[in-house]
Scaffold this motif. Structure first.
Motif, short mmCIF file in Angstrom:
data_model
loop_
_atom_site.label_atom_id
_atom_site.label_comp_id
_atom_site.label_asym_id
_atom_site.label_seq_id
_atom_site.Cartn_x
_atom_site.Cartn_y
_atom_site.Cartn_z
N LYS A 248 0.65 -1.19 0.01
CA LYS A 248 0.08 0.05 0.06
C LYS A 248 0.79 1.46 0.04
N LYS A 249 2.01 1.40 0.62
CA LYS A 249 2.91 2.47 0.69
C LYS A 249 3.47 2.85 -0.66
N MET A 250 3.92 1.72 -1.22
CA MET A 250 4.62 1.78 -2.83
C MET A 250 3.45 1.73 -3.92
N PHE A 251 2.67 1.19 -3.49
CA PHE A 251 1.78 1.05 -4.66
C PHE A 251 0.15 1.45 -3.97
N PRO A 252 -0.11 2.92 -4.12
CA PRO A 252 -1.22 3.38 -3.27
C PRO A 252 -2.38 3.17 -4.18
N TRP A 253 -3.74 3.47 -3.50
CA TRP A 253 -4.89 3.28 -4.09
C TRP A 253 -5.23 4.03 -5.40
N TYR A 254 -4.77 5.16 -5.54
CA TYR A 254 -5.03 6.03 -6.75
C TYR A 254 -4.05 5.36 -7.98
N VAL A 255 -2.98 4.63 -7.56
CA VAL A 255 -2.32 4.19 -8.49
C VAL A 255 -3.02 2.94 -9.06
N MET A 256 -3.60 2.05 -8.07
CA MET A 256 -4.37 0.91 -8.68
C MET A 256 -5.49 1.37 -9.21
#
Length: 291
Positions: A248-256
């Motif tokens: 979650k820190k390196m691949f946050p929700w907005y990137v998902m």
């Protein structure tokens, strides 16, 4: 976190590197080219086969090209992640410090191993090296050399990557739940979460191909359409959410959200077999939320 004092100070050489390939139903002609390109730079390779029906042809080609090789044959397709993990396990058990992973249809370019060796002893916290990669589907301009000799990057693809066995052991390894797609980004994030860094050297070291890519334009933005097969759409959609859940820190929700929306747009506007791919897309999202 990794301490410089904990890192091995030995000077690495070619004998510390093993090249690893995962095969699954490969085009024999392309595999032969891949192996011949490797043989021009190194004389040893470990191949993990994921239940290919043409395994006899694969073995015959390897035997002809290489004097030193290890072929690990599996009856079933266990996925790219588990296969890569077995290659790393083999490397550790046989005293190799680094694994250079190559896709079955990629071609190593001249001098890449020497280019890695020129940098490999200059870093004490490196988990992985990558290089400049040329895609067969696009013009050379995109892959012109950069101004900096070496650059720290957030992630890279597995093909052409040189991974430290010691650093890999500090992670939980390649995640078998991903099976295929996002496997490479997942291990990159895992390495970084354990204090290691990923560096890209300024050397065009790999000729690679992702699907059958072509440039398109959506509104004002240039995008690349890879024309992936339907089953890959499922894993891309599913694993993007799994990446968010795990990193979650390196691949946050907005990137998902951006990744999923981008994939949806590409299917609707540019892909063939839209119905099948959209079904796989939604199934991947639903399955990811059940995990």
């Amino acid at each position: 976190m990794v301490s410089k004092s904990m890192e091995c100070k030995k000077v690495y050489s070619r004998k510390d590197i093993i090249i690893g390939i995962v095969t699954y139903q490969p085009d024999i002609g392309k595999l032969k080219q891949c192996l011949e390109a490797i043989r021009e730079q190194d004389d040893k390779v470990v191949v993990y086969d994921n239940g290919s029906q043409n395994i006899e042809e694969i073995e015959n080609i390897i035997r002809v090209i290489f004097f030193k090789y290890k072929l690990i044959k599996n009856i079933y397709n266990v996925g790219i992640a588990k296969a890569l993990d077995k290659i790393m396990e083999y490397a550790e058990q046989n005293g190799y410090a680094w694994v250079l992973s190559i896709d079955q249809d990629s071609l190593l370019q001249v001098g890449i191993i020497n280019a890695y060796l020129r940098e490999i002893n200059n870093f004490s916290e490196v988990g992985m090296f990558t290089c400049l990669i040329k895609d067969r589907n696009f013009a050379d301009k995109k892959y012109e050399k950069q101004n900096t000799l070496i650059k720290e990057v957030e992630y890279c693809i597995t093909s052409g990557a040189l991974t430290s066995v010691n650093a890999y052991k500090k992670t939980q390894g390649y995640d078998e739940s991903f099976f295929i797609d996002c496997v490479d980004f997942d291990i990159c994030y895992s390495l970084r979460e354990n204090g290691y860094k990923i560096y890209r050297i300024n050397h065009v070291g790999l000729l690679h191909e992702v699907g059958h890519g072509e440039n398109k334009r959506f509104l004002w933005k240039k995008i690349i359409i890879y024309h992936e097969k339907s089953f890959r759409i499922y894993y891309l959609a599913r694993n993007t959410i799994l990446m968010y859940k795990k990193h979650k820190k390196m691949f946050p929700w907005y990137v998902m959200i951006k990744k999923e929306l981008g994939l949806f747009i590409k299917i609707v506007f540019y892909e063939d077999n839209k119905q099948s791919k959209l079904q796989r897309f939604w199934k991947g999202i639903l399955d990811a939320n059940r995990i």
